[in-house]
Enzyme design. Structure first.
Site, PDB file in Angstrom:
ATOM      1  N   GLU A  35       4.559  -1.428  -7.120  1.00  0.00           N
ATOM      2  CA  GLU A  35       5.035  -2.145  -5.932  1.00  0.00           C
ATOM      3  C   GLU A  35       3.969  -3.027  -5.280  1.00  0.00           C
ATOM      4  O   GLU A  35       4.294  -3.996  -4.601  1.00  0.00           O
ATOM      5  CB  GLU A  35       5.605  -1.160  -4.909  1.00  0.00           C
ATOM      6  CG  GLU A  35       6.985  -0.688  -5.305  1.00  0.00           C
ATOM      7  CD  GLU A  35       7.531   0.357  -4.359  1.00  0.00           C
ATOM      8  OE1 GLU A  35       7.428   0.149  -3.135  1.00  0.00           O
ATOM      9  OE2 GLU A  35       8.035   1.377  -4.834  1.00  0.00           O
ATOM     10  N   HIS A  37       1.814  -4.906  -6.964  1.00  0.00           N
ATOM     11  CA  HIS A  37       1.943  -6.182  -7.670  1.00  0.00           C
ATOM     12  C   HIS A  37       3.227  -6.893  -7.253  1.00  0.00           C
ATOM     13  O   HIS A  37       3.259  -8.113  -7.103  1.00  0.00           O
ATOM     14  CB  HIS A  37       1.997  -5.949  -9.188  1.00  0.00           C
ATOM     15  CG  HIS A  37       0.770  -5.318  -9.767  1.00  0.00           C
ATOM     16  ND1 HIS A  37       0.789  -4.078 -10.369  1.00  0.00           N
ATOM     17  CD2 HIS A  37      -0.512  -5.752  -9.841  1.00  0.00           C
ATOM     18  CE1 HIS A  37      -0.430  -3.788 -10.803  1.00  0.00           C
ATOM     19  NE2 HIS A  37      -1.239  -4.786 -10.489  1.00  0.00           N
ATOM     20  N   GLN A  61     -14.349  -6.101 -18.238  1.00  0.00           N
ATOM     21  CA  GLN A  61     -14.596  -5.424 -16.956  1.00  0.00           C
ATOM     22  C   GLN A  61     -14.596  -3.906 -17.086  1.00  0.00           C
ATOM     23  O   GLN A  61     -14.595  -3.196 -16.096  1.00  0.00           O
ATOM     24  CB  GLN A  61     -13.620  -5.925 -15.887  1.00  0.00           C
ATOM     25  CG  GLN A  61     -12.173  -5.570 -16.104  1.00  0.00           C
ATOM     26  CD  GLN A  61     -11.255  -6.267 -15.111  1.00  0.00           C
ATOM     27  OE1 GLN A  61     -11.004  -7.458 -15.236  1.00  0.00           O
ATOM     28  NE2 GLN A  61     -10.761  -5.554 -14.109  1.00  0.00           N
ATOM     29  N   GLY A 147      -4.648  -8.406  -3.964  1.00  0.00           N
ATOM     30  CA  GLY A 147      -4.327  -7.282  -3.074  1.00  0.00           C
ATOM     31  C   GLY A 147      -5.547  -6.810  -2.296  1.00  0.00           C
ATOM     32  O   GLY A 147      -6.671  -6.791  -2.822  1.00  0.00           O
ATOM     33  N   ASP A 150      -8.100  -3.905  -3.532  1.00  0.00           N
ATOM     34  CA  ASP A 150      -9.341  -4.251  -4.234  1.00  0.00           C
ATOM     35  C   ASP A 150     -10.140  -5.214  -3.352  1.00  0.00           C
ATOM     36  O   ASP A 150     -10.338  -6.385  -3.696  1.00  0.00           O
ATOM     37  CB  ASP A 150      -9.010  -4.869  -5.592  1.00  0.00           C
ATOM     38  CG  ASP A 150      -8.298  -3.875  -6.483  1.00  0.00           C
ATOM     39  OD1 ASP A 150      -8.886  -2.834  -6.796  1.00  0.00           O
ATOM     40  OD2 ASP A 150      -7.131  -4.119  -6.830  1.00  0.00           O
ATOM     41  N   MET A 184      -1.012   2.258  -3.802  1.00  0.00           N
ATOM     42  CA  MET A 184      -0.454   2.070  -5.152  1.00  0.00           C
ATOM     43  C   MET A 184      -1.562   1.595  -6.099  1.00  0.00           C
ATOM     44  O   MET A 184      -2.329   0.694  -5.755  1.00  0.00           O
ATOM     45  CB  MET A 184       0.635   1.004  -5.130  1.00  0.00           C
ATOM     46  CG  MET A 184       1.790   1.340  -4.234  1.00  0.00           C
ATOM     47  SD  MET A 184       3.077   2.142  -5.167  1.00  0.00           S
ATOM     48  CE  MET A 184       4.267   2.418  -3.869  1.00  0.00           C
ATOM     49  N   SER A 185      -1.600   2.189  -7.275  1.00  0.00           N
ATOM     50  CA  SER A 185      -2.595   1.806  -8.273  1.00  0.00           C
ATOM     51  C   SER A 185      -2.116   2.258  -9.644  1.00  0.00           C
ATOM     52  O   SER A 185      -1.491   3.327  -9.759  1.00  0.00           O
ATOM     53  CB  SER A 185      -3.929   2.497  -7.965  1.00  0.00           C
ATOM     54  OG  SER A 185      -4.778   2.463  -9.097  1.00  0.00           O
TER      55      SER A 185
HETATM   56  O1  PAF Z   1      -7.161  -6.424 -10.207  1.00  0.00           O
HETATM   57  C1  PAF Z   1      -6.949  -6.539 -11.434  1.00  0.00           C
HETATM   58  O2  PAF Z   1      -5.912  -6.127 -11.963  1.00  0.00           O
HETATM   59  C2  PAF Z   1      -7.993  -7.205 -12.313  1.00  0.00           C
HETATM   60  O3  PAF Z   1      -9.279  -6.909 -11.895  1.00  0.00           O
HETATM   61  C3  PAF Z   1      -7.788  -8.736 -12.451  1.00  0.00           C
HETATM   62  C4  PAF Z   1      -7.970  -9.456 -11.125  1.00  0.00           C
HETATM   63  C5  PAF Z   1      -6.420  -9.029 -13.005  1.00  0.00           C
HETATM   64  C6  PAF Z   1      -8.832  -9.283 -13.433  1.00  0.00           C
HETATM   65  O4  PAF Z   1      -8.716  -8.690 -14.681  1.00  0.00           O
END
Ligand code: PAF
Length: 282
Positions: A35, A37, A61, A147, A150, A184-185
């Site tokens: 939710e 996203h 990453q 969001g 983050d 949410m994650s």
């Molecule tokens: O927040 C995320 O899902 C990732 O760090 C992103 C911004 C898509 C970069 O890979």
């Protein structure tokens, strides 16, 4: 809803859209949509003529001991949610196309990347900034949606966009939470039942900190101690950090003043959860 895997094809398509003066909104993700996203996608659709979603689990990453291989991936479910939010195009670039053999270029946003999550995830934000720079060059959106959960990522991307003169505007949307306050994650799916019961303590501690600050507490140390004891007394969570920092520079504060970011990162089993609040203090 179009699904595009080729970067070249995406660029050609969006070139035409721009010639037609279409406003482009962009939500970059690693999939496993929830939710949080969806709220970004809804805003992107509302503000723009074309709403673009990218799904790319970015290997740059993650580090050797991290969860790249295990990171939840579910294209079918993601597509159902994307359709629901009326996404016009999903971009699914491949690792091979994003980082072909001989790839050498990285974006390093100095200082902001080495604190908070950057301390325990060294190099993580270099990977984030690099992939977002690449995606911005591919999509060239009018607006990029991120969001607040983050928070450090949003500060770093804003700095990069400014420093490197990307023309896109950035909008940071509020954290979306479960009924009990859990942010949410995608990584919430790693939680055991026991840990799932414990994790609402994160937002509860942040709310209590806010209450204390509104009542006049100005010492960052006191607030950090209080959050720490709340978490350690009520859960089995292993604290990575609890910090009170300036919300723009991410530098630690002793006295709480100005725009303050209170951020936490705590391990529950193999899930490392982050959460934060931002307060404006006179
Ligand atoms: O927040 C995320 O899902 C990732 O760090 C992103 C911004 C898509 C970069 O890979």
């Amino acid at each position: 809803m179009l699904k595009i895997r080729s970067i070249k094809k995406m660029q050609l398509l969006l070139e035409v859209a721009r010639q037609e003066k279409k406003r482009i909104g962009f939500v970059p993700t690693m999939g496993s949509l929830h939710e949080g996203h969806q709220s970004l996608l809804r805003k992107s659709k509302k503000d723009n003529d074309l709403s673009i979603l990218s799904i790319f689990v970015n290997p740059k990453q993650f580090f050797a001991n991290e969860d790249f291989a295990l990171y939840p991936r579910d294209e079918k479910k993601d597509e159902i949610l994307a359709k629901k939010e009326k996404v016009d195009i999903i971009l699914y670039p491949s690792i091979k196309e994003m980082y072909p053999d001989g790839y050498k270029t990285y974006v390093d946003v100095e200082q902001l990347s080495n604190v908070l999550c950057g301390e325990s995830r060294s190099g993580h934000f270099r990977g984030v900034a690099t992939v977002v720079a690449k995606l911005l060059n591919i999509v060239c959106p009018d607006k990029l949606y991120l969001g607040q959960k983050d928070a450090q990522q949003a500060v770093i991307i804003k700095q990069m966009v400014n420093d490197l003169n990307f023309p896109s505007k950035i909008e940071v949307m509020p954290t979306v939470r479960e009924n009990d306050g859990l942010a949410m994650s995608s990584r919430n799916s790693y939680l055991s039942m026991k840990h799932r019961e414990e994790v609402p303590v994160l937002f509860k501690s942040l709310k209590l900190a806010k209450y204390k600050i509104l009542k006049g507490e100005t010492s960052a140390g006191q607030i950090i101690r209080q959050i720490r004891s709340n978490i350690t007394q009520n859960t089995s969570g292993r604290i990575d950090y609890i910090e009170c920092v300036n919300a723009e520079t991410l530098q630690p504060l002793r006295t709480l003043t100005g725009r303050v970011l209170i951020a936490v990162a705590v391990w529950f089993g193999r899930a490392r959860l982050i959460d934060n609040i931002i307060l404006r203090i006179r």
